[in-house]
Design a protein around this motif. Structure first.
Motif, PDB file in Angstrom:
ATOM      1  N   MET A 165       0.838  -1.205   0.000  1.00  0.00           N
ATOM      2  CA  MET A 165       0.000   0.000   0.000  1.00  0.00           C
ATOM      3  C   MET A 165       0.870   1.251   0.000  1.00  0.00           C
ATOM      4  SD  MET A 165      -3.192  -1.268   0.315  1.00  0.00           S
ATOM      5  CE  MET A 165      -4.209   0.040   0.956  1.00  0.00           C
ATOM      6  N   GLU A 166       0.395   2.278  -0.675  1.00  0.00           N
ATOM      7  CA  GLU A 166       1.124   3.544  -0.700  1.00  0.00           C
ATOM      8  C   GLU A 166       0.136   4.698  -0.836  1.00  0.00           C
ATOM      9  OE1 GLU A 166       2.198   3.421  -5.476  1.00  0.00           O
ATOM     10  OE2 GLU A 166       3.770   3.049  -3.993  1.00  0.00           O
TER      11      GLU A 166
ATOM     12  N   ALA B  80      -2.621   3.988   2.355  1.00  0.00           N
ATOM     13  CA  ALA B  80      -1.772   3.193   3.247  1.00  0.00           C
ATOM     14  C   ALA B  80      -2.126   3.407   4.719  1.00  0.00           C
ATOM     15  CB  ALA B  80      -0.302   3.491   2.989  1.00  0.00           C
ATOM     16  N   PRO B  81      -2.158   4.652   5.233  1.00  0.00           N
ATOM     17  CA  PRO B  81      -2.557   4.829   6.636  1.00  0.00           C
ATOM     18  C   PRO B  81      -3.995   4.394   6.910  1.00  0.00           C
ATOM     19  CG  PRO B  81      -2.321   6.968   5.549  1.00  0.00           C
ATOM     20  CD  PRO B  81      -1.744   5.939   4.628  1.00  0.00           C
ATOM     21  N   MET B  82      -4.864   4.478   5.904  1.00  0.00           N
ATOM     22  CA  MET B  82      -6.235   3.987   6.080  1.00  0.00           C
ATOM     23  C   MET B  82      -6.220   2.496   6.383  1.00  0.00           C
ATOM     24  SD  MET B  82      -8.220   5.751   2.882  1.00  0.00           S
ATOM     25  CE  MET B  82      -8.217   7.528   2.573  1.00  0.00           C
ATOM     26  N   ALA B  83      -5.526   1.731   5.546  1.00  0.00           N
ATOM     27  CA  ALA B  83      -5.468   0.281   5.715  1.00  0.00           C
ATOM     28  C   ALA B  83      -4.766  -0.097   7.016  1.00  0.00           C
ATOM     29  CB  ALA B  83      -4.763  -0.354   4.524  1.00  0.00           C
ATOM     30  N   HIS B  84      -3.714   0.645   7.366  1.00  0.00           N
ATOM     31  CA  HIS B  84      -3.013   0.381   8.623  1.00  0.00           C
ATOM     32  C   HIS B  84      -3.945   0.600   9.820  1.00  0.00           C
ATOM     33  CE1 HIS B  84       0.648   0.480   6.175  1.00  0.00           C
ATOM     34  NE2 HIS B  84       1.274  -0.077   7.197  1.00  0.00           N
ATOM     35  N   LEU B  85      -4.795   1.618   9.750  1.00  0.00           N
ATOM     36  CA  LEU B  85      -5.746   1.883  10.835  1.00  0.00           C
ATOM     37  C   LEU B  85      -6.802   0.789  10.934  1.00  0.00           C
ATOM     38  CD1 LEU B  85      -6.654   5.697  11.001  1.00  0.00           C
ATOM     39  CD2 LEU B  85      -5.833   4.226  12.850  1.00  0.00           C
ATOM     40  N   LEU B  86      -7.263   0.315   9.784  1.00  0.00           N
ATOM     41  CA  LEU B  86      -8.278  -0.738   9.781  1.00  0.00           C
ATOM     42  C   LEU B  86      -7.769  -1.983  10.498  1.00  0.00           C
ATOM     43  CD1 LEU B  86      -9.601  -0.398   6.110  1.00  0.00           C
ATOM     44  CD2 LEU B  86     -10.732   0.340   8.204  1.00  0.00           C
TER      45      LEU B  86
ATOM     46  N   GLY C 108     -11.912   3.920  -2.579  1.00  0.00           N
ATOM     47  CA  GLY C 108     -10.481   4.121  -2.818  1.00  0.00           C
ATOM     48  C   GLY C 108      -9.620   3.109  -2.085  1.00  0.00           C
ATOM     49  N   VAL C 109      -9.843   2.970  -0.783  1.00  0.00           N
ATOM     50  CA  VAL C 109      -9.049   2.022  -0.002  1.00  0.00           C
ATOM     51  C   VAL C 109      -9.436   0.587  -0.328  1.00  0.00           C
ATOM     52  CG1 VAL C 109     -10.595   2.040   2.013  1.00  0.00           C
ATOM     53  CG2 VAL C 109      -8.172   1.491   2.315  1.00  0.00           C
ATOM     54  N   GLN C 110     -10.706   0.346  -0.681  1.00  0.00           N
ATOM     55  CA  GLN C 110     -11.129  -1.009  -1.032  1.00  0.00           C
ATOM     56  C   GLN C 110     -10.427  -1.483  -2.294  1.00  0.00           C
ATOM     57  OE1 GLN C 110     -15.295  -0.139  -1.223  1.00  0.00           O
ATOM     58  NE2 GLN C 110     -15.708  -0.797   0.869  1.00  0.00           N
TER      59      GLN C 110
ATOM     60  N   HIS D 298      -9.843 -15.170  -0.503  1.00  0.00           N
ATOM     61  CA  HIS D 298     -10.961 -14.311  -0.922  1.00  0.00           C
ATOM     62  C   HIS D 298     -11.198 -13.278   0.181  1.00  0.00           C
ATOM     63  CE1 HIS D 298     -14.505 -13.127  -3.099  1.00  0.00           C
ATOM     64  NE2 HIS D 298     -15.277 -13.308  -2.034  1.00  0.00           N
ATOM     65  N   ALA D 299     -10.362 -12.270   0.206  1.00  0.00           N
ATOM     66  CA  ALA D 299     -10.381 -11.278   1.287  1.00  0.00           C
ATOM     67  C   ALA D 299     -10.788  -9.913   0.750  1.00  0.00           C
ATOM     68  CB  ALA D 299      -9.000 -11.184   1.935  1.00  0.00           C
ATOM     69  N   SER D 300     -11.271  -9.077   1.656  1.00  0.00           N
ATOM     70  CA  SER D 300     -11.607  -7.695   1.345  1.00  0.00           C
ATOM     71  C   SER D 300     -10.964  -6.817   2.411  1.00  0.00           C
ATOM     72  CB  SER D 300     -13.125  -7.492   1.331  1.00  0.00           C
ATOM     73  OG  SER D 300     -13.643  -7.614   2.644  1.00  0.00           O
ATOM     74  N   VAL D 301     -11.171  -5.518   2.291  1.00  0.00           N
ATOM     75  CA  VAL D 301     -10.582  -4.611   3.266  1.00  0.00           C
ATOM     76  C   VAL D 301     -11.168  -4.864   4.661  1.00  0.00           C
ATOM     77  CG1 VAL D 301     -12.226  -2.706   2.960  1.00  0.00           C
ATOM     78  CG2 VAL D 301      -9.854  -2.208   3.540  1.00  0.00           C
ATOM     79  N   HIS D 302     -12.401  -5.379   4.734  1.00  0.00           N
ATOM     80  CA  HIS D 302     -13.019  -5.686   6.026  1.00  0.00           C
ATOM     81  C   HIS D 302     -12.326  -6.873   6.712  1.00  0.00           C
ATOM     82  CE1 HIS D 302     -16.233  -5.233   8.952  1.00  0.00           C
ATOM     83  NE2 HIS D 302     -16.456  -6.523   8.916  1.00  0.00           N
TER      84      HIS D 302
END
Length: 316
Positions: free
Chosen positions: A113-114, A118-124, A240-242, A257-261
């Motif tokens: 991620m960049e 990237a910080p969105m996914a790290h927070l999730l 965007g993050v998805q 079979h993964a998602s951002v959730h």
């Protein structure tokens, strides 16, 4: 449909619930050849729900959502007695374990991620947030000193606090500075307003233009509010993050079979594997019922390194 929105807001239902109810009520009206729901009567619910199940083959959760929307329409909006239809059984969901990524898979995916995503996914993953909760975070909700994230009006309209990972302190500090700089530019152009929930704009007229109420991950564009004429900057889109995370999984070679959730599921499972008690995990995730959190005990048992009986055979 305007009446549906009025009742939803009077009941303080979430915008997403209102949107979903309007969608199903509209589908219901089209299904009955555009007849008014009052003319069709509550008996029309059965045929519509049966159509969704047999022809539409929708998921159990989707069928239940449609049923809830129609019961809401008749009971709360039209104030029509639904009788025995109010006792219609919701479809029983299948007990399925959530997809969980291993620590190595999470690390590999996040490493791809960049940019702002990237910080969105790290927070999730690091805080166990839902994607909507992450997108709607305000500057005032991030407490770097205490190491906390405050979630306002999460699922079910509940507030909660969760952990802010120490390794995100610097990146979030940089994000806060970027938002502050962007906000100053917006104010200089006569904008700099953020949408406020409920009637807070009347109660605190200056809050909308304050830095504290700006979104942590703001949208790239400014939109004009038709009611007030103010130029508002909303939060970034969830898509965007998805999309970025899906691409990161491919680049990292993760075939699940993964998602951002899935990052939220992984947060809970990895905490449990590290010895965190289930009640603490429930509070961090914001689950109303402990049974919802208990599913991660089954996932955690699966990811433990259990020795297969095949490995115990002497096959020399």
């Amino acid at each position: 449909m305007d009446q549906v929105s009025v009742v939803c807001r009077r009941r303080h239902l979430s915008p997403r619930t209102e949107q979903a109810y309007r969608f199903w009520i509209r589908r219901y009206i089209h299904f009955h050849n555009r007849q008014h729901p009052r003319a069709v009567g509550p008996v029309g619910i059965v045929g519509f729900v049966n159509h969704l199940a047999s022809v539409g083959r929708v998921a159990a959760s989707t069928q239940s959502q449609a049923l809830n929307a129609l019961l809401f329409l008749y009971r709360d909006v039209l104030e029509v007695e639904v009788g025995h239809l109010g006792e219609l059984r919701r479809v029983q969901r299948r007990d399925r374990l959530p997809v969980v990524l291993s620590a190595d898979e999470v690390s590999a995916a996040l490493g791809q991620m960049e940019g702002t995503t990237a910080p969105m996914a790290h927070l999730l993953y690091g805080s166990g947030l839902r994607v909507t909760e992450c997108m709607t975070l305000r500057i005032k909700d991030v407490d770097l000193k205490a190491g906390l994230i405050h979630v306002r009006a999460g699922k079910g309209g509940k507030d909660r606090s969760t952990i802010l990972p120490g390794r995100l302190q610097r990146s979030l500090q940089r994000q806060l500075l970027r938002v502050a700089s962007l906000h100053r530019q917006d104010v200089a152009r006569g904008a700099g307003f953020a949408p406020l929930p409920n009637a807070l704009e009347r109660k605190y007229p200056g809050a909308s233009q304050s830095l504290a109420w700006q979104f942590l991950f703001p949208s790239r564009v400014v939109r004009c509010c038709p009611q007030t004429g103010r130029r508002l900057r909303w939060h970034a889109s969830e898509s965007g993050v998805q999309t970025a995370f899906k691409a990161a999984l491919q680049q990292a070679g993760v075939a699940k079979h993964a998602s951002v959730h899935t990052l939220r599921h992984s947060f809970a499972t990895h905490l449990l594997a590290a010895g965190t008690d289930i009640r603490t995990i429930q509070l961090l995730l914001g689950h109303r019922n402990l049974k919802t959190t208990m599913i991660y005990t089954h996932v955690e048992q699966e990811v433990r390194k259990t020795v297969s009986p095949l490995d115990g055979l002497d096959m020399r």
